[in-house]
Design a protein around this motif. Structure first.
Motif, PDB file in Angstrom:
ATOM      1  N   ASN A  12      41.408  64.551  38.355  1.00  0.00           N
ATOM      2  CA  ASN A  12      42.915  64.978  38.053  1.00  0.00           C
ATOM      3  C   ASN A  12      43.731  63.765  37.677  1.00  0.00           C
ATOM      4  N   PRO A  18      40.342  71.558  32.639  1.00  0.00           N
ATOM      5  CA  PRO A  18      39.707  72.577  33.238  1.00  0.00           C
ATOM      6  C   PRO A  18      38.203  72.658  32.741  1.00  0.00           C
ATOM      7  N   THR A  93      41.259  66.618  46.909  1.00  0.00           N
ATOM      8  CA  THR A  93      40.656  67.737  46.627  1.00  0.00           C
ATOM      9  C   THR A  93      39.084  67.867  46.519  1.00  0.00           C
ATOM     10  N   PRO A 137      47.750  66.855  46.442  1.00  0.00           N
ATOM     11  CA  PRO A 137      47.354  67.535  45.328  1.00  0.00           C
ATOM     12  C   PRO A 137      47.629  69.155  45.661  1.00  0.00           C
ATOM     13  N   VAL A 140      43.402  74.061  45.899  1.00  0.00           N
ATOM     14  CA  VAL A 140      42.503  74.779  44.852  1.00  0.00           C
ATOM     15  C   VAL A 140      42.308  76.220  44.961  1.00  0.00           C
ATOM     16  N   GLU A 183      50.451  73.976  39.666  1.00  0.00           N
ATOM     17  CA  GLU A 183      49.302  74.593  39.963  1.00  0.00           C
ATOM     18  C   GLU A 183      48.046  74.215  39.330  1.00  0.00           C
ATOM     19  N   VAL A 184      46.864  74.584  39.697  1.00  0.00           N
ATOM     20  CA  VAL A 184      45.846  74.277  39.242  1.00  0.00           C
ATOM     21  C   VAL A 184      45.654  75.382  38.198  1.00  0.00           C
ATOM     22  N   SER A 185      44.551  75.132  37.299  1.00  0.00           N
ATOM     23  CA  SER A 185      44.162  76.177  36.276  1.00  0.00           C
ATOM     24  C   SER A 185      43.571  77.271  36.835  1.00  0.00           C
ATOM     25  N   VAL A 190      40.379  73.937  39.801  1.00  0.00           N
ATOM     26  CA  VAL A 190      40.677  72.706  40.337  1.00  0.00           C
ATOM     27  C   VAL A 190      41.564  71.703  39.481  1.00  0.00           C
ATOM     28  N   HIS A 191      41.366  71.804  38.235  1.00  0.00           N
ATOM     29  CA  HIS A 191      41.680  70.891  37.145  1.00  0.00           C
ATOM     30  C   HIS A 191      43.206  71.466  36.570  1.00  0.00           C
ATOM     31  N   TYR A 192      43.785  70.595  35.751  1.00  0.00           N
ATOM     32  CA  TYR A 192      45.025  70.608  35.266  1.00  0.00           C
ATOM     33  C   TYR A 192      45.054  70.946  33.752  1.00  0.00           C
ATOM     34  N   THR A 196      50.393  71.096  32.513  1.00  0.00           N
ATOM     35  CA  THR A 196      50.526  70.930  33.968  1.00  0.00           C
ATOM     36  C   THR A 196      50.478  69.309  33.882  1.00  0.00           C
TER      37      THR A 196
END
Length: 213
Positions: A12, A18, A93, A137, A140, A183-185, A190-192, A196
């Motif tokens: 990240n 994502p 994470t 972070p 998740v 927020e995460v995707s 997990v990812h942005y 974001t």
């Protein structure tokens, strides 16, 4: 004087979007990634040190390799670059992955080791002193194509913010709870996404400005 900021983290910080299919390498454009957004806001000289899969210190990763250990990576980064004025650390994470078997307290212990390296006399002297911003972070979600890897990780990640905050206070470093802003995707948990990253970059820039006061 222009500051030099080293952003140390995982995918990240690297800018991994994502995931839809595992095993395919992708990266957000430079102008999208949060470290670059932060740099544009602050006018700093940026050193991006994001490695997909990196942990705070979960030991050798049986899937991705021993070089994912953040303690090793931070030493290499701080001895490769310099002098720096600010170090941001956003890890934890990947430590939530099921195969590491860590508790939230165990993850925080790994971060404590990172702060011991960064705030220790050797590294501070090498760089002529630098400030640290610890970023927790966002939690998740156990969904999408990598849900199996993060089995049980959601609860662990939700428990991290107060532990990180207390740790930052103990070391006298800056603290940012990213989960209060992003927020995460929903796609991979997990990812942005691009939007974001832009939000996080601006928030980190604001916190770096506070550190400079």
């Amino acid at each position: 004087m222009t500051q030099t900021v080293l952003t140390f983290g995982d995918s990240n910080t690297h800018g991994t979007p994502p995931i839809t299919v595992r095993g395919i390498y992708a990266r957000h454009y430079a102008s999208t990634r949060w470290p670059q957004v932060m740099a544009a806001q602050t006018g700093c000289t940026l050193i991006e040190e994001g490695l997909p899969g990196r942990t705070a210190c979960a030991g050798a990763d049986p899937e991705m390799g021993a070089h994912m250990d953040g303690h090793l990576g931070l030493r290499v980064a701080l001895e490769s670059h310099g002098p720096i004025d600010v170090l941001t650390i956003m890890l934890g994470t990947n430590d939530c992955k099921a195969h590491f078997g860590l508790t939230a307290e165990g993850i925080t212990a790994g971060v404590a080791g990172l702060l011991a390296i960064a705030c220790g006399e050797a590294m501070q002297t090498r760089h002529g002193g630098f400030k640290v911003l610890l970023i927790c972070p966002p939690p998740v979600l156990e969904q999408g194509p990598i849900a199996q890897v993060f089995y049980g990780g959601a609860a662990k990640s939700r428990a991290l913010p107060p532990l990180y905050a207390a740790l930052a206070k103990n070391w006298g470093v800056g603290f940012l709870n990213a989960g209060e802003h992003i927020e995460v995707s929903q796609q991979d948990g997990v990812h942005y996404d691009a939007a974001t990253h832009k939000i996080l970059g601006k928030v980190v820039a604001e916190n770096i400005a506070i550190l400079a006061q």
